[in-house]
Design a protein around this motif. Structure first.
Motif, PDB file in Angstrom:
ATOM      1  N   TYR A 164      -2.217  -1.856   8.130  1.00 31.82           N
ATOM      2  CA  TYR A 164      -0.928  -1.178   8.245  1.00 31.82           C
ATOM      3  C   TYR A 164       0.152  -2.187   8.596  1.00 31.82           C
ATOM      4  O   TYR A 164      -0.105  -3.214   9.253  1.00 31.82           O
ATOM      5  CB  TYR A 164      -0.982  -0.094   9.323  1.00 31.82           C
ATOM      6  CG  TYR A 164      -1.833   1.091   8.953  1.00 31.82           C
ATOM      7  CD1 TYR A 164      -1.266   2.232   8.398  1.00 31.82           C
ATOM      8  CD2 TYR A 164      -3.221   1.073   9.143  1.00 31.82           C
ATOM      9  CE1 TYR A 164      -2.040   3.322   8.043  1.00 31.82           C
ATOM     10  CE2 TYR A 164      -4.013   2.155   8.782  1.00 31.82           C
ATOM     11  CZ  TYR A 164      -3.411   3.283   8.244  1.00 31.82           C
ATOM     12  OH  TYR A 164      -4.184   4.347   7.890  1.00 31.82           O
ATOM     13  N   ASP A 181      -0.500  -0.915   4.286  1.00 34.45           N
ATOM     14  CA  ASP A 181      -0.111  -2.173   3.637  1.00 34.45           C
ATOM     15  C   ASP A 181      -0.591  -2.138   2.185  1.00 34.45           C
ATOM     16  O   ASP A 181      -1.801  -2.061   1.921  1.00 34.45           O
ATOM     17  CB  ASP A 181      -0.761  -3.348   4.368  1.00 34.45           C
ATOM     18  CG  ASP A 181      -0.261  -4.686   3.840  1.00 34.45           C
ATOM     19  OD1 ASP A 181       0.319  -4.720   2.732  1.00 34.45           O
ATOM     20  OD2 ASP A 181      -0.464  -5.698   4.530  1.00 34.45           O
ATOM     21  N   PRO A 182       0.340  -2.168   1.214  1.00 38.62           N
ATOM     22  CA  PRO A 182      -0.074  -2.076  -0.204  1.00 38.62           C
ATOM     23  C   PRO A 182      -0.907  -3.280  -0.660  1.00 38.62           C
ATOM     24  O   PRO A 182      -1.649  -3.190  -1.636  1.00 38.62           O
ATOM     25  CB  PRO A 182       1.268  -2.003  -0.955  1.00 38.62           C
ATOM     26  CG  PRO A 182       2.262  -2.613  -0.029  1.00 38.62           C
ATOM     27  CD  PRO A 182       1.798  -2.303   1.358  1.00 38.62           C
ATOM     28  N   ASP A 183      -0.795  -4.404   0.074  1.00 42.21           N
ATOM     29  CA  ASP A 183      -1.508  -5.612  -0.338  1.00 42.21           C
ATOM     30  C   ASP A 183      -2.865  -5.766   0.341  1.00 42.21           C
ATOM     31  O   ASP A 183      -3.709  -6.552  -0.114  1.00 42.21           O
ATOM     32  CB  ASP A 183      -0.650  -6.856  -0.041  1.00 42.21           C
ATOM     33  CG  ASP A 183       0.681  -6.810  -0.796  1.00 42.21           C
ATOM     34  OD1 ASP A 183       0.673  -6.336  -1.954  1.00 42.21           O
ATOM     35  OD2 ASP A 183       1.702  -7.228  -0.218  1.00 42.21           O
ATOM     36  N   GLU A 194      -5.883  -3.359   1.829  1.00 46.63           N
ATOM     37  CA  GLU A 194      -6.456  -2.027   2.028  1.00 46.63           C
ATOM     38  C   GLU A 194      -6.995  -1.882   3.453  1.00 46.63           C
ATOM     39  O   GLU A 194      -7.689  -2.776   3.958  1.00 46.63           O
ATOM     40  CB  GLU A 194      -7.570  -1.786   1.011  1.00 46.63           C
ATOM     41  CG  GLU A 194      -8.099  -0.359   1.044  1.00 46.63           C
ATOM     42  CD  GLU A 194      -9.127  -0.091  -0.042  1.00 46.63           C
ATOM     43  OE1 GLU A 194      -9.778   0.958   0.014  1.00 46.63           O
ATOM     44  OE2 GLU A 194      -9.262  -0.956  -0.944  1.00 46.63           O
TER      45      GLU A 194
END
Length: 608
Positions: free
Chosen positions: A209, A202-204, A206
């Motif tokens: 997923y 998940d890029p937002d 850390e």
């Protein structure tokens, strides 16, 4: 009952259904060649999984089937519409681009090995109506009208529940479907597409997923071996080999060929750099992968490789094979023998070329697999010796490896035979008394270090008119007539003490003789008859091979001071000398000494 009797592996159901979908798509493509109104820009085969509903759906946008064709093709076992299509259009030049796979009309029914109910919804090209065929595989089937917007066929398998002996849940897993497509249908010419679910960071957040879904093409489509050699890089071959055959190193040699004539097939073969870990075990299985029109039929077809090329990896793809009804095994027909013969010839040709043009590369391959080639000369009563003899390499007193032809070309006019000696390694052979004596006369000696070497040479019998001579045999003699007469006289004059030594050794030797072929060395063992010292060693390691023993002759150098010492010794001293010399001769020959302590004590006693 019929399906479970002809198929042995449940997993092939997917191969059969994908092959049927490919055939249906091929038929539409064939129609499009003469009907430009047919759109073939988005032809593919889809697989969808629904774990909750326990269904596998295989869809194609091929030519489809009318209700009558559903009745005829699915309602009648062993009625192959694909085979009829192939036969009806065999004279059409457009068929060159079509690869119809089906031929028996039974592959569809393999779906009942994993499904307790199968539904087929299909709409044919040019038809306004669609129909649904449904069956549970035992009590007949039903056909009823239904709605379908596009042409093509959708097959839905209602997967069985697990049993004590069978795991059906695995076929509802993405990884299993991927594995089966890759294994059996990787080279179907149309994309095989499946919606894949994966976990990505998940890029937002850390460490978290998210789940993503998207279509993924599971198959390669175009087989590497069908591409022209000019458009394939070495890296492509290497990567294909490592992925296909689970090796971490590049292959030592790539053989890529297309053969046309009595049999038409593509072959892509590799010789590994290293022998597989189980190569010399009973568990090792030889064979090439066998494809028919890009569909895997057998993972290891042993009939395509002779035992002496069992180390070769690779595959063969041919449309000319006669398969049995399950397409799991081959009918043993003339066509298969033609292909196997052509492959054998091709491998020999490529190895011969490598030996001639890239000697170092060939020597590395021979170091790894040369023993297998030598066994090929010996096996089957020497049936294959003529085709393999020029691929053999042997270490030589001349330095490095040599072929038999190279040795023959270097032979002096005065040399009648090809000389060889056997031993544990070339260093020890070079130090043998007989070997030193032969080399001093200016002759080259082949060093046989593998167990099979002498057996292979005995099977060859001769090379280019020259026979093979073991310099460690009792009857090997390079003496002149005058030298032979002189040594014969010395043996006659020394008969009394030589016979005493023979009696002291009993059955350990057949004779004790004086010789003039040991150079500066005092003593050696030679063998009489067919069984040599090295052969006896090999036989002793085999079950029941103890009876095959060499007849040993203890040879004493007539030129060495030890001969005079023996002639003048009393009986007690002669006995001690005899045992010491015999055990020394055994050590020189690489044989064990029954009582090394006694030998050490005897030498120490003489020293003090």
């Amino acid at each position: 009952m019929m399906i479970n009797s002809i198929y042995t592996h449940k997993e092939i159901f997917l191969r059969e259904l994908i092959s049927n979908a490919s055939d249906a798509t091929d038929k539409l493509y064939f129609k499009s060649l003469t009907d430009t109104s047919i759109d073939t820009s988005k032809l593919d085969i889809r697989i969808d999984l629904d774990k909750d509903a326990r269904t596998i759906t295989i869809s194609d946008n091929g030519i489809g089937m009318t209700p009558d064709e559903l009745e005829k093709n699915l309602g009648t076992i062993a009625k192959s519409d694909s085979l009829n299509f192939k036969n009806e259009n065999e004279d059409d030049e457009n068929m060159e681009n079509i690869e119809v796979i089906g031929q028996f009309g039974v592959g569809f029914y393999s779906s009942f090995m994993v499904a307790d109910r199968v539904e087929v919804v299909s709409k044919a090209l040019g038809s306004d109506e669609a129909a649904r065929w449904t069956s549970e595989g035992a009590d007949g089937y039903t056909i009823e009208p239904c709605e379908k917007d596009t042409i093509g066929t959708v097959i839905t398998l209602h997967v069985k529940e697990n049993t004590e002996n069978d795991d059906y849940d695995q076929y509802l897993e993405q990884y299993k479907i991927q594995e089966l497509v890759k294994k059996y249908s990787d080279y179907i010419r149309y994309p095989i597409v499946m919606k894949m679910t994966s976990q990505v960071p998940d890029p937002d957040n850390e460490g978290e997923y998210i789940t993503e879904e998207g279509d993924e093409t599971l198959n390669s489509m175009v087989p590497l071996w069908r591409k022209s050699k000019g458009e394939i890089k070495n890296e492509d071959y290497n990567e294909f080999y490592k992925q296909k055959f689970y090796d971490y190193t590049d292959p030592a040699l790539v053989i890529h060929s297309k053969t046309e004539g009595q049999a038409t097939f593509d072959a892509l073969m590799f010789i590994p750099k290293n022998a597989p870990f189980d190569f010399y075990s009973k568990e090792y299985e030889k064979g090439l992968q066998l494809y028919s029109n890009g569909v895997l039929i057998m993972d290891k077809c042993a009939d395509l490789l002779p035992d002496y090329f069992s180390f070769v990896k690779g595959l063969v793809d041919s449309a000319d094979l006669s398969l049995n009804i399950s397409r799991e095994i081959l009918q043993h027909d003339h066509q298969l023998k033609i292909i196997a013969k052509a492959i054998d010839k091709k491998i020999k040709s490529e190895l011969t070329k490598l030996l001639r043009k890239e000697r170092e590369k060939y020597e590395e391959i021979f170091k790894t697999f040369g023993v297998q080639l030598k066994w090929g000369v010996y096996a089957d009563y020497g049936m294959n010796k003529d085709g393999l003899k020029d691929l053999l390499l042997f270490k030589s007193s001349n330095g490095g490896y040599t072929t038999l032809k190279e040795y023959r070309d270097r032979m002096a006019d005065s040399q009648d035979d090809i000389y060889y000696a056997c031993g544990e390694n070339e260093e020890k052979i070079a130090l043998l008394p007989q070997c030193e004596a032969v080399k001093e006369k200016g002759f080259e000696v082949l060093y046989f270090t593998d167990d099979v070497d002498e057996f292979a040479i005995q099977m060859l019998m001769e090379y280019d008119g020259k026979h093979f001579a073991n310099i460690l045999k009792d009857d090997f003699d390079l003496s002149t007539d005058a030298e032979k007469e002189a040594i014969q006289k010395k043996n006659e004059d020394s008969k009394e003490w030589l016979e005493k030594m023979k009696n002291l050794l009993g059955d350990e030797v057949t004779a004790v003789k004086l010789t003039n072929k040991l150079g500066k060395h005092a003593v050696s063992l030679a063998a009489e008859g067919y069984v040599s010292l090295e052969m006896a060693k090999v036989f002793s390691q085999m079950p029941g091979g103890d009876g095959m023993k060499a007849q040993l002759v203890l040879e004493i150098s007539s030129e060495h001071p030890i001969a005079e010492k023996l002639a003048s010794s009393d009986d007690e001293t002669l006995e001690k000398y005899t045992k010491i010399l015999y055990n020394q001769a055994r050590l020189i020959a690489g044989l064990s000494v029954d009582n090394p302590t006694e030998l050490a004590d005897s030498i120490a006693e003489l020293m003090v």
